[in-house]
Scaffold this motif. Structure first.
Motif, mmCIF file in Angstrom:
data_model
loop_
_atom_site.group_PDB
_atom_site.id
_atom_site.type_symbol
_atom_site.label_atom_id
_atom_site.label_comp_id
_atom_site.label_asym_id
_atom_site.label_seq_id
_atom_site.Cartn_x
_atom_site.Cartn_y
_atom_site.Cartn_z
ATOM 1 N N GLY A 80 0.829 -1.193 0.000
ATOM 2 C CA GLY A 80 0.000 0.000 0.000
ATOM 3 C C GLY A 80 0.863 1.241 0.000
ATOM 4 O O GLY A 80 1.993 1.238 0.479
ATOM 5 N N THR A 82 0.529 5.667 0.642
ATOM 6 C CA THR A 82 -0.304 6.768 1.126
ATOM 7 C C THR A 82 0.464 8.072 0.999
ATOM 8 O O THR A 82 1.656 8.087 0.686
ATOM 9 N N SER A 83 -0.225 9.163 1.293
ATOM 10 C CA SER A 83 0.427 10.475 1.317
ATOM 11 C C SER A 83 0.889 10.834 2.722
ATOM 12 O O SER A 83 1.462 11.895 2.942
ATOM 13 N N ALA A 170 4.792 0.186 -3.529
ATOM 14 C CA ALA A 170 3.670 1.029 -3.971
ATOM 15 C C ALA A 170 4.071 2.502 -3.907
ATOM 16 O O ALA A 170 4.629 2.960 -2.920
ATOM 17 N N THR A 172 1.790 5.093 -5.084
ATOM 18 C CA THR A 172 0.607 5.957 -5.153
ATOM 19 C C THR A 172 -0.347 5.575 -4.028
ATOM 20 O O THR A 172 -0.139 4.589 -3.329
ATOM 21 N N ASN A 173 -1.389 6.378 -3.876
ATOM 22 C CA ASN A 173 -2.378 6.115 -2.836
ATOM 23 C C ASN A 173 -3.279 4.958 -3.255
ATOM 24 O O ASN A 173 -4.380 5.146 -3.774
ATOM 25 N N GLN A 174 -2.779 3.764 -3.016
ATOM 26 C CA GLN A 174 -3.527 2.569 -3.387
ATOM 27 C C GLN A 174 -3.109 1.422 -2.488
ATOM 28 O O GLN A 174 -2.086 1.483 -1.808
ATOM 29 N N GLU A 175 -3.928 0.389 -2.481
ATOM 30 C CA GLU A 175 -3.576 -0.833 -1.769
ATOM 31 C C GLU A 175 -3.795 -2.002 -2.719
ATOM 32 O O GLU A 175 -4.861 -2.127 -3.334
ATOM 33 N N LEU A 176 -2.781 -2.842 -2.840
ATOM 34 C CA LEU A 176 -2.836 -3.957 -3.778
ATOM 35 C C LEU A 176 -2.681 -5.268 -3.024
ATOM 36 O O LEU A 176 -1.742 -5.435 -2.237
ATOM 37 N N HIS A 177 -3.602 -6.213 -3.275
ATOM 38 C CA HIS A 177 -3.497 -7.566 -2.743
ATOM 39 C C HIS A 177 -2.918 -8.425 -3.867
ATOM 40 O O HIS A 177 -3.597 -8.691 -4.861
#
Length: 203
Positions: A80, A82-83, A170, A172-177
């Motif tokens: 994940g 975040t900012s 990661a 960018t503001n994202q979460e990857l499974h």
């Protein structure tokens, strides 16, 4: 005037030691410390290990979580970004998402490991938590009650490379499974090293 004539001593080598004794012009011999080996260790039978890490780099902040079973097989991996610029928050986010995922998979005996001793001490109640992360901490405490057994453990960084790698993945503001069968390059090699008990050394 303080004199050191005839003074002979051996001390562990480090930049700070060299600076101090060079300033005083003392006849010191420097010795290298003994390296200590560390390895990732699989959890006991029927337990799951969740390794977690947070990262703050020049271009992004992120968190990574990866779990293994007692056979050293990877079960899930999450990255994940975040900012947020708090490393403490990143470390706690990694733990929170790992526990959420474990609950969704029905895993009920957990070793949750982080290479942040502060985070482990805060979760275990040995240190007071800064108020900006109290929201995540309370979520983690609530999630803790969902497991039959759970322990939060400090895990030295040299044997936490898989989670460390994911924490920097990661941007960018994202979460990857992630799909375990197609994880990012370099991670399979790190997973293999963990599985075979590769030894990492620290002075």
């Amino acid at each position: 005037m303080l004199g050191f004539t005839g003074y002979q001593q051996s001390v562990p080598d480090s930049p700070s030691s060299r600076d101090f004794f060079n300033r005083w012009r003392l006849p010191i011999s420097f010795t290298s410390g003994r390296e200590t080996p560390f390895s990732w260790i699989a959890p006991p039978w029927a337990w799951t290990t969740i390794n977690c890490d947070g990262s703050i780099r020049s271009s992004a902040t992120g968190y990574g979580t990866i779990s293994h079973n007692h056979l050293s097989q990877a079960i899930f991996a999450i990255v994940g970004g975040t900012s947020d610029i708090s490393i403490l928050r990143m470390e706690l986010l990694a733990i929170k998402v790992g526990l959420h995922k474990a609950i969704s998979l029905g895993l009920d005996q957990i070793q949750c490991q982080s290479d942040s001793l502060m985070v482990i001490n805060i979760i275990n109640g040995h240190m007071k938590s800064p108020w900006p992360v109290m929201d995540i901490l309370h979520i983690i405490w609530d999630l803790r009650d969902s497991f039959r057994r759970i322990v939060f453990q400090f895990h030295i960084r040299e044997s936490n490379f898989c989670a460390d790698f994911l924490a920097g993945f990661a941007y960018t503001n994202q979460e990857l499974h992630l799909c375990i069968s197609s994880v990012p390059n370099l991670l399979p090699d790190l997973l293999h090293k963990d599985a075979v008990g590769h030894r990492y050394f620290r002075l």
